[in-house]
Design an enzyme around this catalytic site. Structure first.
Site, PDB file in Angstrom:
ATOM      1  N   SER A 142      -8.516 -17.479  17.640  1.00 10.14           N
ATOM      2  CA  SER A 142      -9.945 -17.168  17.724  1.00 10.14           C
ATOM      3  C   SER A 142     -10.725 -16.822  16.495  1.00 10.14           C
ATOM      4  O   SER A 142      -9.938 -16.625  15.383  1.00 10.14           O
ATOM      5  CB  SER A 142     -10.233 -15.962  18.234  1.00 10.14           C
ATOM      6  OG  SER A 142     -11.465 -15.424  18.524  1.00 10.14           O
ATOM      7  N   TYR A 155      -9.324  -6.372  20.120  1.00 12.62           N
ATOM      8  CA  TYR A 155      -9.112  -7.817  20.444  1.00 12.62           C
ATOM      9  C   TYR A 155      -8.613  -8.606  19.040  1.00 12.62           C
ATOM     10  O   TYR A 155      -7.924  -9.409  19.080  1.00 12.62           O
ATOM     11  CB  TYR A 155     -10.622  -8.212  20.798  1.00 12.62           C
ATOM     12  CG  TYR A 155     -10.704  -9.777  21.189  1.00 12.62           C
ATOM     13  CD1 TYR A 155      -9.929 -10.241  22.451  1.00 12.62           C
ATOM     14  CD2 TYR A 155     -11.380 -10.667  20.604  1.00 12.62           C
ATOM     15  CE1 TYR A 155      -9.967 -11.913  22.576  1.00 12.62           C
ATOM     16  CE2 TYR A 155     -11.369 -11.813  20.673  1.00 12.62           C
ATOM     17  CZ  TYR A 155     -10.566 -12.329  21.826  1.00 12.62           C
ATOM     18  OH  TYR A 155     -10.741 -13.832  22.229  1.00 12.62           O
TER      19      TYR A 155
HETATM   20  P1  NDP Z   1     -11.919 -17.200  30.482  1.00 13.63           P
HETATM   21  O1  NDP Z   1     -12.055 -15.583  31.076  1.00 13.63           O
HETATM   22  O2  NDP Z   1     -12.753 -18.085  31.118  1.00 13.63           O
HETATM   23  O3  NDP Z   1     -10.346 -17.458  30.750  1.00 13.63           O
HETATM   24  C1  NDP Z   1      -9.352 -16.495  30.597  1.00 13.63           C
HETATM   25  C2  NDP Z   1      -8.186 -17.322  31.415  1.00 13.63           C
HETATM   26  O4  NDP Z   1      -7.135 -16.266  31.094  1.00 13.63           O
HETATM   27  C3  NDP Z   1      -8.373 -17.289  32.637  1.00 13.63           C
HETATM   28  O5  NDP Z   1      -8.017 -18.356  33.186  1.00 13.63           O
HETATM   29  C4  NDP Z   1      -7.849 -16.033  33.235  1.00 13.63           C
HETATM   30  O6  NDP Z   1      -7.220 -16.421  34.619  1.00 13.63           O
HETATM   31  C5  NDP Z   1      -6.391 -15.987  32.376  1.00 13.63           C
HETATM   32  N1  NDP Z   1      -6.022 -14.662  32.481  1.00 13.63           N
HETATM   33  C6  NDP Z   1      -6.161 -13.466  32.065  1.00 13.63           C
HETATM   34  N2  NDP Z   1      -5.243 -12.479  32.317  1.00 13.63           N
HETATM   35  C7  NDP Z   1      -4.341 -13.309  32.650  1.00 13.63           C
HETATM   36  C8  NDP Z   1      -2.931 -12.839  32.957  1.00 13.63           C
HETATM   37  N3  NDP Z   1      -2.427 -11.589  33.095  1.00 13.63           N
HETATM   38  N4  NDP Z   1      -2.009 -13.805  33.453  1.00 13.63           N
HETATM   39  C9  NDP Z   1      -2.403 -15.110  33.290  1.00 13.63           C
HETATM   40  N5  NDP Z   1      -3.551 -15.598  33.006  1.00 13.63           N
HETATM   41  C10 NDP Z   1      -4.759 -14.789  32.739  1.00 13.63           C
HETATM   42  O7  NDP Z   1     -12.130 -17.142  29.009  1.00 13.63           O
HETATM   43  P2  NDP Z   1     -11.824 -18.212  27.640  1.00 13.63           P
HETATM   44  O8  NDP Z   1     -11.536 -19.404  28.472  1.00 13.63           O
HETATM   45  O9  NDP Z   1     -12.842 -18.153  26.665  1.00 13.63           O
HETATM   46  O10 NDP Z   1     -10.493 -17.682  27.197  1.00 13.63           O
HETATM   47  C11 NDP Z   1      -9.309 -18.537  26.807  1.00 13.63           C
HETATM   48  C12 NDP Z   1      -8.717 -18.403  25.582  1.00 13.63           C
HETATM   49  O11 NDP Z   1      -9.575 -18.592  24.616  1.00 13.63           O
HETATM   50  C13 NDP Z   1      -8.537 -16.794  25.552  1.00 13.63           C
HETATM   51  O12 NDP Z   1      -7.386 -16.588  24.583  1.00 13.63           O
HETATM   52  C14 NDP Z   1      -9.644 -16.210  24.531  1.00 13.63           C
HETATM   53  O13 NDP Z   1      -9.360 -15.023  23.695  1.00 13.63           O
HETATM   54  C15 NDP Z   1      -9.815 -17.435  23.552  1.00 13.63           C
HETATM   55  N6  NDP Z   1     -10.981 -17.457  22.912  1.00 13.63           N
HETATM   56  C16 NDP Z   1     -12.198 -17.452  23.498  1.00 13.63           C
HETATM   57  C17 NDP Z   1     -13.678 -17.592  22.854  1.00 13.63           C
HETATM   58  C18 NDP Z   1     -14.783 -17.573  23.691  1.00 13.63           C
HETATM   59  O14 NDP Z   1     -15.863 -17.273  22.888  1.00 13.63           O
HETATM   60  N7  NDP Z   1     -14.695 -17.725  25.080  1.00 13.63           N
HETATM   61  C19 NDP Z   1     -13.390 -17.647  21.490  1.00 13.63           C
HETATM   62  C20 NDP Z   1     -12.225 -17.491  20.809  1.00 13.63           C
HETATM   63  C21 NDP Z   1     -10.912 -17.453  21.440  1.00 13.63           C
HETATM   64  P3  NDP Z   1      -6.946 -15.263  35.826  1.00 13.63           P
HETATM   65  O15 NDP Z   1      -8.039 -14.415  35.839  1.00 13.63           O
HETATM   66  O16 NDP Z   1      -7.087 -15.982  36.805  1.00 13.63           O
HETATM   67  O17 NDP Z   1      -5.556 -14.869  35.795  1.00 13.63           O
END
Ligand code: NDP
Length: 244
Positions: A142, A155
């Protein structure tokens, strides 16, 4: 059926946001995507869409905080296909609050998902890739891995740690490619879960106003995968032009 040139690509956290967009892009590129998350209803709908569009995809319930769950996800795919070409450690949570709010359960959750979850993926996939002498681990960092903001200390700490472990893994690797992809604000569901409600709402508004589409991150991931096996894109940092 997968084509001889398609890769077996595992994506954690594929039920929404960047993971789902990456699944769509990589399936369209002809790769076989193996998708994991906790919300299997979302994964089932996504896999149905990808198959309708001509892609090959499958899904499995996955909780990255459980080492056993991650091992089953990774080793199951390895048993079915005889190899894993790419693992994308994407699952993440962001629960924003000031430290003095002591939302310690959310601190633990961020550490467990963002940091331990990534380590579980590395532990499951690395020996299998090393045994073949090839493979690619992509960790999602990130812009928060480079700058600490108030309300985001924990975070950011998890993302600094993901950046550090990714660099350490890269330095140790002569066969397995290792890539850190660090996006800025991206349209997704990241701000919808947990945290101080007012702070999360402000973050949501900022992400909506200043963010990139998740497909932009998916395209960057696809470009790293598309390099020749001897070329490793070490790090991609990307932000919308409006983020500053
Ligand atoms: P979302 O919330 O849309 O997606 C997060 C995903 O993580 C979901 O599919 C969720 O699925 C999954 N997840 C959460 N907890 C678990 C768990 N215990 N086991 C398995 N899967 C899990 O957010 P993003 O797409 O933005 O996030 C994706 C990545 O990108 C993350 O690492 C985030 O930190 C990073 N990121 C995002 C940014 C942004 O601005 N959006 C910027 C920089 C980095 P489910 O709940 O179904 O398990």
């Amino acid at each position: 059926m997968t084509s001889p040139h398609s890769k077996i690509v595992l994506i954690t956290g594929a039920s929404s946001g960047i993971g789902a967009a990456t699944a769509g892009r990589l399936a369209a590129d002809g790769h076989h995507v193996v998708l994991g998350a906790r919300r299997v209803d979302r994964l089932a709908a996504l896999v149905a869409d990808l198959r309708l569009a001509g892609g090959t995809a499958e899904y499995h319930q996955l909780d990255v905080t459980s080492r056993d769950s991650v091992y089953a996800f990774v080793r199951g795919a390895h048993d079915r296909y005889g190899r894993i070409d790419v693992l994308i450690n994407n699952a993440g949570v962001m629960a924003l609050s000031t430290l003095d709010a002591l939302r310690t359960d959310e601190w633990d959750q961020m550490i467990d998902v963002n940091l331990r979850g990534t380590l579980h993926g590395v532990a499951a996939a690395l020996p299998l890739m090393r045994a073949r002498g090839t493979g690619h681990i992509i960790n999602i960092g990130s812009s928060a891995a480079y700058r600490v903001d108030p309300t985001a200390a924990v975070y950011c700490a998890t993302k600094y740690a993901v950046r550090a472990l990714t660099e350490g893994l890269r330095q140790e690797s002569r066969d397995v490619r290792v890539t850190l992809v660090s996006p800025g604000y991206t349209h997704s569901e990241l701000t919808e879960h947990g945290g101080d409600p007012q702070i999360q709402a402000a973050a949501r508004a900022a992400a909506e106003e200043l963010g990139m589409p998740a497909t932009a991150v998916a395209d960057a991931i696809a470009s790293a995968i598309a390099q020749p096996d001897t070329v490793d894109i070490n790090e991609i940092i990307m932000r919308s032009t409006t983020q500053g």
